[in-house]
Design an enzyme around this catalytic site. Structure first.
Site, PDB file in Angstrom:
ATOM      1  N   HIS A  77      44.335  42.790  33.010  1.00 31.12           N
ATOM      2  CA  HIS A  77      43.938  43.278  31.683  1.00 31.12           C
ATOM      3  C   HIS A  77      45.101  43.131  30.711  1.00 31.12           C
ATOM      4  O   HIS A  77      46.068  43.894  30.786  1.00 31.12           O
ATOM      5  CB  HIS A  77      43.532  44.755  31.748  1.00 31.12           C
ATOM      6  CG  HIS A  77      42.328  45.017  32.599  1.00 31.12           C
ATOM      7  ND1 HIS A  77      41.964  46.287  33.006  1.00 31.12           N
ATOM      8  CD2 HIS A  77      41.386  44.176  33.109  1.00 31.12           C
ATOM      9  CE1 HIS A  77      40.865  46.208  33.733  1.00 31.12           C
ATOM     10  NE2 HIS A  77      40.491  44.940  33.824  1.00 31.12           N
TER      11      HIS A  77
HETATM   12  C1  LIG Z   1      40.428  38.493  37.770  1.00 31.69           C
HETATM   13  C2  LIG Z   1      40.016  39.258  36.553  1.00 31.69           C
HETATM   14  C3  LIG Z   1      39.193  40.382  36.691  1.00 31.69           C
HETATM   15  C4  LIG Z   1      38.813  41.107  35.561  1.00 31.69           C
HETATM   16  N1  LIG Z   1      37.886  42.116  35.696  1.00 31.69           N
HETATM   17  C5  LIG Z   1      37.366  42.696  34.584  1.00 31.69           C
HETATM   18  C6  LIG Z   1      36.283  43.625  34.672  1.00 31.69           C
HETATM   19  O1  LIG Z   1      35.747  43.888  35.748  1.00 31.69           O
HETATM   20  N2  LIG Z   1      35.847  44.200  33.526  1.00 31.69           N
HETATM   21  C7  LIG Z   1      36.404  43.936  32.299  1.00 31.69           C
HETATM   22  O2  LIG Z   1      35.981  44.529  31.306  1.00 31.69           O
HETATM   23  N3  LIG Z   1      37.393  43.035  32.193  1.00 31.69           N
HETATM   24  C8  LIG Z   1      37.871  42.398  33.287  1.00 31.69           C
HETATM   25  N4  LIG Z   1      38.849  41.447  33.164  1.00 31.69           N
HETATM   26  C9  LIG Z   1      39.408  41.185  31.820  1.00 31.69           C
HETATM   27  C10 LIG Z   1      38.476  40.350  30.949  1.00 31.69           C
HETATM   28  O3  LIG Z   1      38.047  39.211  31.647  1.00 31.69           O
HETATM   29  C11 LIG Z   1      39.256  39.963  29.685  1.00 31.69           C
HETATM   30  O4  LIG Z   1      39.618  41.153  29.000  1.00 31.69           O
HETATM   31  C12 LIG Z   1      38.470  39.071  28.725  1.00 31.69           C
HETATM   32  O5  LIG Z   1      38.007  37.921  29.371  1.00 31.69           O
HETATM   33  C13 LIG Z   1      39.378  38.692  27.568  1.00 31.69           C
HETATM   34  O6  LIG Z   1      38.650  37.867  26.675  1.00 31.69           O
HETATM   35  P1  LIG Z   1      39.404  36.852  25.722  1.00 31.69           P
HETATM   36  O7  LIG Z   1      38.368  36.164  24.921  1.00 31.69           O
HETATM   37  O8  LIG Z   1      40.496  37.537  25.037  1.00 31.69           O
HETATM   38  O9  LIG Z   1      40.136  35.810  26.692  1.00 31.69           O
HETATM   39  P2  LIG Z   1      39.567  34.898  27.860  1.00 31.69           P
HETATM   40  O10 LIG Z   1      38.266  35.390  28.351  1.00 31.69           O
HETATM   41  O11 LIG Z   1      40.694  34.760  28.815  1.00 31.69           O
HETATM   42  O12 LIG Z   1      39.302  33.480  27.164  1.00 31.69           O
HETATM   43  C14 LIG Z   1      40.327  32.704  26.613  1.00 31.69           C
HETATM   44  C15 LIG Z   1      39.944  31.236  26.799  1.00 31.69           C
HETATM   45  O13 LIG Z   1      40.777  30.437  25.954  1.00 31.69           O
HETATM   46  C16 LIG Z   1      41.118  29.246  26.641  1.00 31.69           C
HETATM   47  N5  LIG Z   1      42.368  28.726  26.055  1.00 31.69           N
HETATM   48  C17 LIG Z   1      43.603  29.255  26.135  1.00 31.69           C
HETATM   49  N6  LIG Z   1      44.493  28.504  25.452  1.00 31.69           N
HETATM   50  C18 LIG Z   1      43.796  27.465  24.920  1.00 31.69           C
HETATM   51  C19 LIG Z   1      44.168  26.354  24.113  1.00 31.69           C
HETATM   52  N7  LIG Z   1      45.435  26.173  23.695  1.00 31.69           N
HETATM   53  N8  LIG Z   1      43.206  25.460  23.783  1.00 31.69           N
HETATM   54  C20 LIG Z   1      41.912  25.620  24.182  1.00 31.69           C
HETATM   55  N9  LIG Z   1      41.510  26.682  24.946  1.00 31.69           N
HETATM   56  C21 LIG Z   1      42.444  27.602  25.306  1.00 31.69           C
HETATM   57  C22 LIG Z   1      41.296  29.710  28.087  1.00 31.69           C
HETATM   58  O14 LIG Z   1      41.190  28.633  28.980  1.00 31.69           O
HETATM   59  C23 LIG Z   1      40.171  30.740  28.215  1.00 31.69           C
HETATM   60  O15 LIG Z   1      38.981  30.158  28.701  1.00 31.69           O
HETATM   61  C24 LIG Z   1      39.275  40.722  34.271  1.00 31.69           C
HETATM   62  C25 LIG Z   1      40.096  39.590  34.138  1.00 31.69           C
HETATM   63  C26 LIG Z   1      40.458  38.853  35.254  1.00 31.69           C
HETATM   64  C27 LIG Z   1      41.328  37.642  35.080  1.00 31.69           C
END
Ligand SMILES: Cc1cc2nc3c(=O)[nH]c(=O)nc-3n(C[C@H](O)[C@H](O)[C@H](O)COP(=O)(O)OP(=O)(O)OC[C@H]3O[C@@H](n4cnc5c(N)ncnc54)[C@H](O)[C@@H]3O)c2cc1C
Length: 482
Positions: free
Chosen positions: A418
């Site tokens: 997280h």
């Molecule tokens: C193993 C694991 C278990 C988890 N369990 C839970 C849970 O049970 N419940 C919960 O609420 N949360 C959970 N989380 C946390 C939750 O997944 C994250 O809080 C959420 O996905 C964050 O969303 P985001 O859009 O910020 O980033 P992300 O979902 O990480 O998406 C960011 C995306 O941007 C892409 N990216 C990065 N840099 C670039 C670039 N330069 N160019 C193009 N693309 C790029 C990445 O590849 C990624 O696909 C967990 C996370 C993990 C890793």
């Protein structure tokens, strides 16, 4: 599978969304459904949910950044994992859904002076997310490891509950047939149906800026070829590590990347007399007696991860690993008061990430591990193996004092999944890096809409907060641009 956009040397769009995870997919679908021309760029590839075993090493290889091995330097260093695929973290995570509390919303609003941040509106966005992701509790029996956590907490009279997940259960009460409602099954198909284009396996290297306006993104394509995209507005949703890193590579500094927040965890492995390990699922119960400072839950426990939990004391534990069907891994998570930094360095592809736990955080990790061991004893564990160097094997309550006395955060395997708060939103410019709706200070048309915006760690699983904030801000963007 949805149709992906073909690679080309150059693309144009009205709004470029960078990253297709919880924030990016929600943003893209909301904008596309309002008639906006959206191009989503994702660094990772599209992987069908049913084509990999959840929580397996193969999944780590295919869908995690750097195979799941990334680290925030500090004392101790903290291992963290991120998804890197279409759908981002939502494809690999545990699917546990928690709304942030009213106290959290109030803290964010007050400490960061977030304008028009209304509880009712926020929770209405949560309702919408729950509907879209089919958030629900397990229809049949929970896994044995989950039931044991529940039993241990109940025996102690500690507050605990089952966390609903974003899952559908096409075979009625057959919990094992549950289908995770990640972004590749929900918001990304919706975005594409509404006309958005999705370009996978393309990494955005930097944004080109002219007098506060970004107009072009420079990317690296699947074969290492240069690609450019021209746009009207850009919404960066690359997650809490890569959003600030990309913004810094593009010349934005200030408070960007200065206040990384997280929920650090320490682990233990608990061994029972009978087989309890379900390799492709995680427990759905959490113990909330000491929340929001401290929470307990269950982790993925396939044999490789059981071995990992035992490596701190491998000489003594290597025999135990053969009993992996009787072992499950659990965690104690804290809401840390420490902060970290994300710094992109010239010439390096990945940013430098550092994190400093406070003294209170370190103490809380030790207390958490001891209390979690107690829950496991109450659940009937025969042996408990805490994950820190020199840890004693806990067989009865009388061993807990030795655990507490011997614990040191520096000797523990601390990790987190997280991450947030690297571009906090709000109108207080002494703390926030983006305005109350995610527009980056110092730029006219650069927005952020992912976990980076959360002002601090919410004390609960964060995806619900990320998505509700993303919906709110995407709607504000539409209003401003119509
Ligand atoms: C193993 C694991 C278990 C988890 N369990 C839970 C849970 O049970 N419940 C919960 O609420 N949360 C959970 N989380 C946390 C939750 O997944 C994250 O809080 C959420 O996905 C964050 O969303 P985001 O859009 O910020 O980033 P992300 O979902 O990480 O998406 C960011 C995306 O941007 C892409 N990216 C990065 N840099 C670039 C670039 N330069 N160019 C193009 N693309 C790029 C990445 O590849 C990624 O696909 C967990 C996370 C993990 C890793």
């Amino acid at each position: 599978m949805i149709e992906l956009t073909e690679p080309r040397a150059h693309h144009d769009c009205q709004v470029l969304v960078i990253g297709s995870g919880a924030g990016g997919a929600t943003t893209a679908a909301t904008l596309a459904e309002a008639g906006i021309d959206v191009l989503i760029v994702e660094e990772g590839g599209w992987v069908e949910q049913d084509s990999v075993v959840p929580f397996s090493l193969e999944q780590m290889d295919l869908q995690y950044r750097s195979g799941g091995v990334t680290v925030a330097l500090g004392r101790p260093s903290i291992a963290y994992t991120e998804g890197c695929c279409a759908g981002g973290g939502t494809e690999v995570n545990s699917g546990l859904y928690r709304r942030p509390s009213k106290a959290t919303l109030e803290r964010w609003r007050k400490n960061y002076a977030i304008d028009d941040f209304d509880d009712d509106e926020f929770y209405a966005a949560c309702d919408e997310v729950e509907q879209a992701l089919s958030v629900q509790t397990v229809p049949g029996r929970q896994t044995p490891a989950s039931e044991l956590l529940r039993r241990g907490a109940a025996a102690l009279g500690w507050r605990h509950d089952e966390i609903p997940r974003w899952m559908t259960y096409p075979n009625g009460n057959d919990a094992a047939a549950g289908r995770r409602q990640s972004m590749t099954r929900t918001y990304l198909p919706r975005a594409v149906r509404a006309g958005a284009r999705l370009l996978c396996e393309h990494r955005v290297d930097r944004l080109i800026i002219d007098r506060q306006r970004a107009f072009r993104a420079e990317l690296t394509g699947p074969a290492g070829e240069p690609v450019t995209i021209d746009f009207g507005d850009v919404i960066v949703c690359a997650g809490a590590i890569h959003t600030p890193a990309l913004l810094q590579r593009s010349g934005f500094r200030g408070l960007v990347g200065k206040a990384l927040a997280m929920h650090p965890t320490v682990k233990l492995a608990a061994r029972f007399n009978e087989a309890i390990n379900v390799v492709n699922d995680v427990p759905v119960h959490q113990v909330k007696e000491f929340a929001p400072e401290l929470s307990f839950g269950g982790s993925a426990s396939h044999p490789g991860l059981v071995a990992l939990a035992l490596t701190d004391n491998w000489a003594e534990m290597r025999d135990a690993v053969t009993a992996w069907p009787n072992i499950a891994v659990y965690y104690a998570a804290i809401t840390s008061q420490g902060r970290g930094r994300v710094t992109s360095l010239p010439g390096l592809r990945d940013p430098l990430v550092t994190y400093r736990l406070t003294r209170r955080d370190r103490d809380l990790l030790g207390q958490g591990l001891a209390r979690l061991a107690l829950v496991m004893l109450e659940a009937g564990a025969r042996e408990v193996y805490p994950s820190f160097k020199g840890a004693p094997t806990v067989r009865s309550r009388s061993d807990l004092a030795q655990l507490t006395a011997g614990f040191s955060a520096n000797a523990a395997s601390v990790m987190t999944v997280h991450l947030c708060s690297t571009v906090p939103m709000g109108s207080d410019r002494s703390k926030a890096a983006a305005d109350s709706f995610g527009r980056l200070f110092g730029a006219d048309n650069v927005h952020v809409n992912d976990a980076s915006l959360l002002p601090d760690a919410p004390g609960v699983n964060p995806q619900a907060s990320v998505m509700a904030v993303a919906l709110r801000n995407a709607r504000h963007f539409i209003e401003e641009h119509s």
